[in-house]
Motif scaffolding. Sequence first.
Motif, PDB file in Angstrom:
ATOM      1  N   ASP A   1      30.216 -49.878  16.223  1.00  0.00           N
ATOM      2  CA  ASP A   1      31.288 -49.507  17.127  1.00  0.00           C
ATOM      3  C   ASP A   1      32.179 -48.542  16.360  1.00  0.00           C
ATOM      4  OD1 ASP A   1      33.153 -49.354  19.148  1.00  0.00           O
ATOM      5  OD2 ASP A   1      34.027 -51.329  18.755  1.00  0.00           O
ATOM      6  N   ASN A   2      31.891 -47.253  16.495  1.00  0.00           N
ATOM      7  CA  ASN A   2      32.595 -46.200  15.750  1.00  0.00           C
ATOM      8  C   ASN A   2      32.522 -46.406  14.245  1.00  0.00           C
ATOM      9  OD1 ASN A   2      33.437 -44.605  17.952  1.00  0.00           O
ATOM     10  ND2 ASN A   2      35.075 -46.060  18.374  1.00  0.00           N
ATOM     11  N   GLY A   3      31.344 -46.783  13.751  1.00  0.00           N
ATOM     12  CA  GLY A   3      31.131 -46.950  12.317  1.00  0.00           C
ATOM     13  C   GLY A   3      31.468 -48.333  11.791  1.00  0.00           C
ATOM     14  N   ILE A   4      31.933 -49.222  12.667  1.00  0.00           N
ATOM     15  CA  ILE A   4      32.314 -50.575  12.251  1.00  0.00           C
ATOM     16  C   ILE A   4      31.307 -51.579  12.805  1.00  0.00           C
ATOM     17  CG2 ILE A   4      34.089 -52.359  12.378  1.00  0.00           C
ATOM     18  CD1 ILE A   4      36.140 -50.078  12.780  1.00  0.00           C
ATOM     19  N   LEU A   5      30.801 -52.421  11.936  1.00  0.00           N
ATOM     20  CA  LEU A   5      29.899 -53.499  12.356  1.00  0.00           C
ATOM     21  C   LEU A   5      30.642 -54.813  12.209  1.00  0.00           C
ATOM     22  CD1 LEU A   5      27.740 -51.275  10.734  1.00  0.00           C
ATOM     23  CD2 LEU A   5      26.405 -52.696  12.280  1.00  0.00           C
ATOM     24  N   ASN A   6      30.659 -55.594  13.283  1.00  0.00           N
ATOM     25  CA  ASN A   6      31.463 -56.805  13.350  1.00  0.00           C
ATOM     26  C   ASN A   6      30.563 -58.043  13.343  1.00  0.00           C
ATOM     27  OD1 ASN A   6      33.343 -58.784  13.913  1.00  0.00           O
ATOM     28  ND2 ASN A   6      34.370 -57.593  15.499  1.00  0.00           N
TER      29      ASN A   6
ATOM     30  N   LYS B   1      28.112 -64.347  15.906  1.00  0.00           N
ATOM     31  CA  LYS B   1      29.293 -65.209  16.044  1.00  0.00           C
ATOM     32  C   LYS B   1      29.077 -66.518  15.283  1.00  0.00           C
ATOM     33  CE  LYS B   1      32.644 -66.765  19.324  1.00  0.00           C
ATOM     34  NZ  LYS B   1      33.237 -66.455  20.561  1.00  0.00           N
ATOM     35  N   GLY B   2      30.047 -66.879  14.474  1.00  0.00           N
ATOM     36  CA  GLY B   2      29.937 -68.083  13.655  1.00  0.00           C
ATOM     37  C   GLY B   2      29.533 -67.803  12.224  1.00  0.00           C
ATOM     38  N   VAL B   3      29.196 -66.551  11.924  1.00  0.00           N
ATOM     39  CA  VAL B   3      28.882 -66.155  10.547  1.00  0.00           C
ATOM     40  C   VAL B   3      30.106 -65.445   9.992  1.00  0.00           C
ATOM     41  CG1 VAL B   3      27.378 -64.769   9.081  1.00  0.00           C
ATOM     42  CG2 VAL B   3      26.425 -65.928  11.072  1.00  0.00           C
ATOM     43  N   ASN B   4      30.598 -65.917   8.863  1.00  0.00           N
ATOM     44  CA  ASN B   4      31.803 -65.352   8.268  1.00  0.00           C
ATOM     45  C   ASN B   4      31.550 -64.853   6.856  1.00  0.00           C
ATOM     46  OD1 ASN B   4      33.622 -66.091  10.459  1.00  0.00           O
ATOM     47  ND2 ASN B   4      33.258 -68.181   9.796  1.00  0.00           N
ATOM     48  N   ILE B   5      32.154 -63.720   6.537  1.00  0.00           N
ATOM     49  CA  ILE B   5      32.137 -63.232   5.161  1.00  0.00           C
ATOM     50  C   ILE B   5      33.217 -64.028   4.430  1.00  0.00           C
ATOM     51  CG2 ILE B   5      32.479 -61.262   3.642  1.00  0.00           C
ATOM     52  CD1 ILE B   5      31.755 -59.449   6.049  1.00  0.00           C
ATOM     53  N   THR B   6      32.812 -64.879   3.499  1.00  0.00           N
ATOM     54  CA  THR B   6      33.789 -65.743   2.829  1.00  0.00           C
ATOM     55  C   THR B   6      34.171 -65.239   1.446  1.00  0.00           C
ATOM     56  OG1 THR B   6      31.970 -67.200   2.180  1.00  0.00           O
ATOM     57  CG2 THR B   6      33.238 -67.833   4.108  1.00  0.00           C
TER      58      THR B   6
ATOM     59  N   ILE C   1      19.812 -75.153  14.684  1.00  0.00           N
ATOM     60  CA  ILE C   1      18.849 -74.053  14.743  1.00  0.00           C
ATOM     61  C   ILE C   1      19.568 -72.750  15.064  1.00  0.00           C
ATOM     62  CG2 ILE C   1      16.906 -73.122  16.068  1.00  0.00           C
ATOM     63  CD1 ILE C   1      15.916 -76.056  16.324  1.00  0.00           C
ATOM     64  N   SER C   2      20.500 -72.791  16.011  1.00  0.00           N
ATOM     65  CA  SER C   2      21.248 -71.603  16.409  1.00  0.00           C
ATOM     66  C   SER C   2      22.050 -71.036  15.242  1.00  0.00           C
ATOM     67  CB  SER C   2      22.171 -71.946  17.572  1.00  0.00           C
ATOM     68  OG  SER C   2      22.990 -70.862  17.897  1.00  0.00           O
ATOM     69  N   THR C   3      22.696 -71.902  14.468  1.00  0.00           N
ATOM     70  CA  THR C   3      23.476 -71.452  13.308  1.00  0.00           C
ATOM     71  C   THR C   3      22.574 -70.790  12.279  1.00  0.00           C
ATOM     72  OG1 THR C   3      25.069 -73.222  13.666  1.00  0.00           O
ATOM     73  CG2 THR C   3      25.041 -72.215  11.486  1.00  0.00           C
ATOM     74  N   ASN C   4      21.411 -71.375  12.016  1.00  0.00           N
ATOM     75  CA  ASN C   4      20.485 -70.787  11.049  1.00  0.00           C
ATOM     76  C   ASN C   4      19.957 -69.439  11.516  1.00  0.00           C
ATOM     77  OD1 ASN C   4      20.715 -72.878   9.212  1.00  0.00           O
ATOM     78  ND2 ASN C   4      18.985 -74.009  10.049  1.00  0.00           N
ATOM     79  N   VAL C   5      19.695 -69.319  12.808  1.00  0.00           N
ATOM     80  CA  VAL C   5      19.208 -68.043  13.353  1.00  0.00           C
ATOM     81  C   VAL C   5      20.290 -66.965  13.228  1.00  0.00           C
ATOM     82  CG1 VAL C   5      18.543 -66.867  15.489  1.00  0.00           C
ATOM     83  CG2 VAL C   5      17.488 -69.047  14.883  1.00  0.00           C
ATOM     84  N   ARG C   6      21.528 -67.320  13.548  1.00  0.00           N
ATOM     85  CA  ARG C   6      22.632 -66.361  13.431  1.00  0.00           C
ATOM     86  C   ARG C   6      22.828 -65.928  11.984  1.00  0.00           C
ATOM     87  NH1 ARG C   6      26.018 -66.618  18.212  1.00  0.00           N
ATOM     88  NH2 ARG C   6      25.253 -68.260  19.539  1.00  0.00           N
ATOM     89  N   MET C   7      22.751 -66.874  11.051  1.00  0.00           N
ATOM     90  CA  MET C   7      22.899 -66.560   9.633  1.00  0.00           C
ATOM     91  C   MET C   7      21.775 -65.630   9.168  1.00  0.00           C
ATOM     92  SD  MET C   7      24.622 -66.950   6.836  1.00  0.00           S
ATOM     93  CE  MET C   7      25.639 -68.383   7.023  1.00  0.00           C
TER      94      MET C   7
END
Length: 161
Positions: A99-104, A111-116, A41-47
Amino acid sequence: MKNYSNKNIHPLQGFTLIELIVMLAILGLIAAIATTRLTDISTNVRMSSAINQISSDIEIVKEMSLAKHKNMSITFDQNYNTYIIREGNSVMSDYPGSDNGILNLSEGIFKGVNITQIDINGSNKINFDKWGNVLNSGTITLNNDRILSINKLTGFTQVSN
């Protein structure tokens, strides 16, 4: 009168060691199943949160380019799992939530979501003209299974698996 001898009175008995071990095993199994479900559930919410964030940032930058009557862009960096908002050629350091124009996407609620994978007309950049038009279309893949498609001109985003 009745005779109560010690032979007829049974002392109260507690749980046996085997009963306690069986109960602990059952509770452990239930806890393991619950933890696995909570992780899913946590992974789906983060995604979902990451997809919503990227989609809303595309819409916000589109509207800002029209309001400011300036060319803007969003540049995605697969290696650092980030994206940068630019106004013209300069990083927009005061972009909301950045954060100074950067979104992480590799920290906090994402956390745990990656741009692949990124394929925006062969590049990693979405460009907006001063009229708020999206100049290129393409896809951004997150965790190898969610594909965010971006429509040219409207900037409409659509998610597929």
